[in-house]
Scaffold this active site. Structure first.
Site, PDB file in Angstrom:
ATOM      1  N   THR A 145      46.786  44.771  37.046  1.00 60.84           N
ATOM      2  CA  THR A 145      47.637  43.630  37.377  1.00 60.84           C
ATOM      3  C   THR A 145      47.101  42.783  38.516  1.00 60.84           C
ATOM      4  O   THR A 145      47.658  41.722  38.802  1.00 60.84           O
ATOM      5  CB  THR A 145      49.052  44.120  37.734  1.00 60.84           C
ATOM      6  OG1 THR A 145      48.963  45.083  38.801  1.00 60.84           O
ATOM      7  CG2 THR A 145      49.718  44.769  36.524  1.00 60.84           C
ATOM      8  N   ASP A 146      46.034  43.232  39.166  1.00 59.75           N
ATOM      9  CA  ASP A 146      45.427  42.445  40.236  1.00 59.75           C
ATOM     10  C   ASP A 146      43.912  42.417  40.047  1.00 59.75           C
ATOM     11  O   ASP A 146      43.144  42.712  40.968  1.00 59.75           O
ATOM     12  CB  ASP A 146      45.793  43.031  41.608  1.00 59.75           C
ATOM     13  CG  ASP A 146      45.446  42.080  42.750  1.00 59.75           C
ATOM     14  OD1 ASP A 146      45.308  40.860  42.490  1.00 59.75           O
ATOM     15  OD2 ASP A 146      45.305  42.544  43.893  1.00 59.75           O
ATOM     16  N   LEU A 147      43.483  42.042  38.846  1.00 54.92           N
ATOM     17  CA  LEU A 147      42.055  42.012  38.541  1.00 54.92           C
ATOM     18  C   LEU A 147      41.430  40.780  39.184  1.00 54.92           C
ATOM     19  O   LEU A 147      41.609  39.658  38.724  1.00 54.92           O
ATOM     20  CB  LEU A 147      41.835  41.998  37.026  1.00 54.92           C
ATOM     21  CG  LEU A 147      40.387  42.152  36.565  1.00 54.92           C
ATOM     22  CD1 LEU A 147      39.824  43.512  36.983  1.00 54.92           C
ATOM     23  CD2 LEU A 147      40.280  41.987  35.045  1.00 54.92           C
ATOM     24  N   ASN A 188      38.206  43.492  43.730  1.00 54.82           N
ATOM     25  CA  ASN A 188      38.436  44.819  43.159  1.00 54.82           C
ATOM     26  C   ASN A 188      37.367  45.228  42.147  1.00 54.82           C
ATOM     27  O   ASN A 188      37.566  46.172  41.383  1.00 54.82           O
ATOM     28  CB  ASN A 188      39.820  44.866  42.495  1.00 54.82           C
ATOM     29  CG  ASN A 188      40.932  44.755  43.519  1.00 54.82           C
ATOM     30  OD1 ASN A 188      40.754  45.153  44.667  1.00 54.82           O
ATOM     31  ND2 ASN A 188      42.057  44.202  43.122  1.00 54.82           N
TER      32      ASN A 188
END
Length: 236
Positions: free
Chosen positions: A165-167, A171
């Site tokens: 959900t936070d690509l 990261n």
């Protein structure tokens, strides 16, 4: 390999092949007394980097962000151990490792209950000799092959039906052997179907565009082509 310890208010799951004593492993003072701390990083809190016998590890205490985090910094509403932040991330990382995705190995996770709230900690592998894409792109351009491999790794993630959900490019890591790693799976989850995958990819593209404006990284729109080609490639 996986063992659990549970009392009235504490639940711990750990990989007994990587750590045999979890009595103090979620306390940075425990590691300081062992002279095992090799560094730290600042974010919402401090992530401590620790030298274990078999690998390097990162110890993270879960903290809230945003305005709400200023009021309740590290407590969450408890609705079951497997739905807590640390235990869920521990199991998700193990699922991805089993699927052959390059992610940190989970070592131990803890939940401490306080009535209807809980606090959480995770001890996981620190990827050695690796930098995130933001740091790398501030120094140099990536090769087409590196972008292709990034796309392939994201494809493997999606084939495992995991929605990151936070690509974003903070990261995604590249180590010195050009192996691609994906990190930070807090609040991520397994999801059926295909429709959400395009939104994941578009989020990553927005991340590149954002950092170009913010930090003048060495990236332009043409670099998206080999990454997307890697994502579209057949992976056995």
């Amino acid at each position: 390999m996986f063992k659990t310890i549970q009392s009235s208010n504490i639940y711990i799951i750990y990989n007994s092949e990587l750590i045999d004593d979890v009595s103090g492993c979620f306390d940075e003072n425990y590691w300081q007394k062992k002279n095992a701390i090799i560094g730290c990083a600042q974010g919402r809190g401090t992530t401590w980097f620790i030298q274990l016998p078999l690998l390097q590890a990162a110890l993270r205490h879960y903290r809230r962000g945003g305005l709400f985090g200023k009021v309740i910094s590290d407590s969450y509403f408890f609705i079951g151990y497997n739905k807590t932040r640390s235990i869920a991330e521990f199991h998700l990382l193990n699922h991805l490792k089993d699927e052959g995705v390059n992610v940190p190995t989970p070592i131990a996770a803890r939940v401490v209950r306080n009535h209807i709230f809980y606090q959480a900690d995770l001890l996981s592998e620190k990827i050695s000799n690796a930098s995130d894409l933001v740091g790398l792109l501030q120094e140099r351009r990536l090769t087409k092959q590196e972008y292709f491999e990034i796309g392939k790794e994201i494809k493997k993630l999606h084939q495992s039906q995991v929605n990151h959900t936070d690509l974003n490019i903070h990261n995604i890591l590249l180590d010195t052997s050009s192996t691609v790693w994906i990190i930070d799976f807090d609040k991520c989850y397994q999801q059926d179907g295909e429709g959400w995958k395009e939104a994941n990819i578009n989020r990553l593209l927005r991340s590149f565009r954002k950092e170009v404006k913010k930090r003048a990284i060495h990236w332009d729109e043409n670099d998206w082509e080999p990454l997307f080609a890697g994502y579209k490639a057949n992976i056995s």
